[in-house]
Design a protein around this motif. Structure first.
Motif, mmCIF file in Angstrom:
data_model
loop_
_atom_site.group_PDB
_atom_site.id
_atom_site.type_symbol
_atom_site.label_atom_id
_atom_site.label_comp_id
_atom_site.label_asym_id
_atom_site.label_seq_id
_atom_site.Cartn_x
_atom_site.Cartn_y
_atom_site.Cartn_z
ATOM 1 N N ALA A 8 3.266 3.899 -18.670
ATOM 2 C CA ALA A 8 2.191 5.106 -18.350
ATOM 3 C C ALA A 8 3.013 5.745 -17.347
ATOM 4 N N LEU A 9 3.486 5.407 -16.115
ATOM 5 C CA LEU A 9 3.993 5.991 -14.936
ATOM 6 C C LEU A 9 5.202 6.936 -15.474
ATOM 7 N N LYS A 10 6.036 6.423 -16.180
ATOM 8 C CA LYS A 10 7.139 6.962 -16.733
ATOM 9 C C LYS A 10 6.819 8.432 -17.591
ATOM 10 N N ILE A 17 4.132 15.991 -14.311
ATOM 11 C CA ILE A 17 2.759 15.887 -13.987
ATOM 12 C C ILE A 17 2.632 15.171 -12.563
ATOM 13 N N PRO A 18 2.092 15.620 -11.547
ATOM 14 C CA PRO A 18 2.167 14.981 -10.306
ATOM 15 C C PRO A 18 1.283 13.788 -10.350
ATOM 16 N N GLN A 19 1.802 12.521 -9.772
ATOM 17 C CA GLN A 19 1.057 11.376 -9.844
ATOM 18 C C GLN A 19 0.519 10.772 -8.519
ATOM 19 N N MET A 20 -0.688 10.434 -8.192
ATOM 20 C CA MET A 20 -1.140 10.096 -6.912
ATOM 21 C C MET A 20 -2.108 8.885 -7.101
ATOM 22 N N LYS A 33 1.712 -3.042 -1.608
ATOM 23 C CA LYS A 33 1.304 -3.617 -3.166
ATOM 24 C C LYS A 33 2.199 -2.501 -4.032
ATOM 25 N N LEU A 34 2.208 -1.490 -3.933
ATOM 26 C CA LEU A 34 3.007 -0.535 -4.871
ATOM 27 C C LEU A 34 4.758 -0.754 -4.632
ATOM 28 N N ALA A 35 5.090 -0.894 -3.284
ATOM 29 C CA ALA A 35 6.349 -1.173 -3.208
ATOM 30 C C ALA A 35 6.742 -2.613 -3.669
ATOM 31 N N ARG A 36 5.911 -3.641 -3.658
ATOM 32 C CA ARG A 36 6.266 -4.890 -4.046
ATOM 33 C C ARG A 36 6.581 -4.770 -5.537
ATOM 34 N N PHE A 37 5.773 -4.054 -6.241
ATOM 35 C CA PHE A 37 5.963 -3.755 -7.761
ATOM 36 C C PHE A 37 7.122 -2.648 -8.201
ATOM 37 N N ILE A 39 6.938 0.402 -7.819
ATOM 38 C CA ILE A 39 6.371 1.636 -8.756
ATOM 39 C C ILE A 39 5.889 2.663 -7.703
ATOM 40 N N LEU A 40 6.198 2.361 -6.321
ATOM 41 C CA LEU A 40 5.751 3.579 -5.403
ATOM 42 C C LEU A 40 6.389 4.866 -5.550
ATOM 43 N N SER A 41 7.644 4.856 -5.998
ATOM 44 C CA SER A 41 8.308 6.164 -6.141
ATOM 45 C C SER A 41 7.906 7.172 -7.029
ATOM 46 N N TYR A 42 7.030 6.389 -8.041
ATOM 47 C CA TYR A 42 6.221 7.460 -9.195
ATOM 48 C C TYR A 42 5.281 8.262 -8.515
ATOM 49 N N PHE A 43 4.855 8.110 -7.406
ATOM 50 C CA PHE A 43 3.517 8.659 -6.660
ATOM 51 C C PHE A 43 4.122 9.760 -5.576
ATOM 52 N N GLU A 44 3.589 10.977 -5.650
ATOM 53 C CA GLU A 44 3.666 11.998 -4.520
ATOM 54 C C GLU A 44 3.146 11.660 -3.325
ATOM 55 N N ASP A 45 1.950 10.726 -3.426
ATOM 56 C CA ASP A 45 1.026 10.440 -2.581
ATOM 57 C C ASP A 45 0.064 9.167 -2.658
ATOM 58 N N VAL A 46 -0.322 8.687 -1.566
ATOM 59 C CA VAL A 46 -1.297 7.425 -1.672
ATOM 60 C C VAL A 46 -2.287 7.845 -0.811
#
Length: 136
Positions: A8-10, A17-20, A33-37, A39-46
């Motif tokens: 889904a993220l890919k 589309i920007p993801q947050m 948590k996002l870094a451990r999995f 997937i953090l790099s998919y998101f523009e912001d948290v």
């Protein structure tokens, strides 16, 4: 990770589309948590719950998130699995897509949410079937 999340993220990333992440969890914990999995790099912001004065179900988290992405809330697609998250997204004026996990989709939401899917695994096909222009 929930089944289908990476695909889904890919798909969203491929479509440009920007993801947050907008979460009730404290930002520091969410980032870990996002870094451990990986997937953090998919998101523009948290945006964590500690960054807003009023949490979900109040609309502030999603209004703040949309503002950070410079996207009108009416063009923001919110994927939610919790009742408070659904209420927050709807109250903010976002398009809310419910992914049953914590709770099943409620019948009374049928007229207020954008849609519901059985799982994230079906999200890439669903998103690809939508008109890309609506997200801009």
């Amino acid at each position: 990770l929930k089944a289908g999340v990476v695909e889904a993220l890919k798909t969203v990333q491929y479509m440009g589309i920007p993801q947050m992440v907008v979460t009730s969890t404290r930002t520091e914990v969410a980032l870990l948590k996002l870094a451990r999995f990986n997937i953090l790099s998919y998101f523009e912001d948290v945006l964590g719950g500690d960054q807003v004065s009023k949490g979900k179900p109040h609309p502030e988290p999603y209004i703040t998130g949309a503002n950070r992405l410079k996207v009108p809330t009416k063009n923001a697609l919110v994927i939610e699995d919790s009742e408070n998250g659904v209420k927050s997204g709807v109250a903010a004026g976002c398009m809310v897509l419910h992914m049953p996990d914590l709770i099943n989709t409620k019948l009374e939401w049928n007229n207020v949410i954008y849609g519901a899917l059985d799982s994230l695994e079906s999200f890439p096909e669903w998103l690809s079937s939508k008109q890309f222009g609506m997200w801009v």
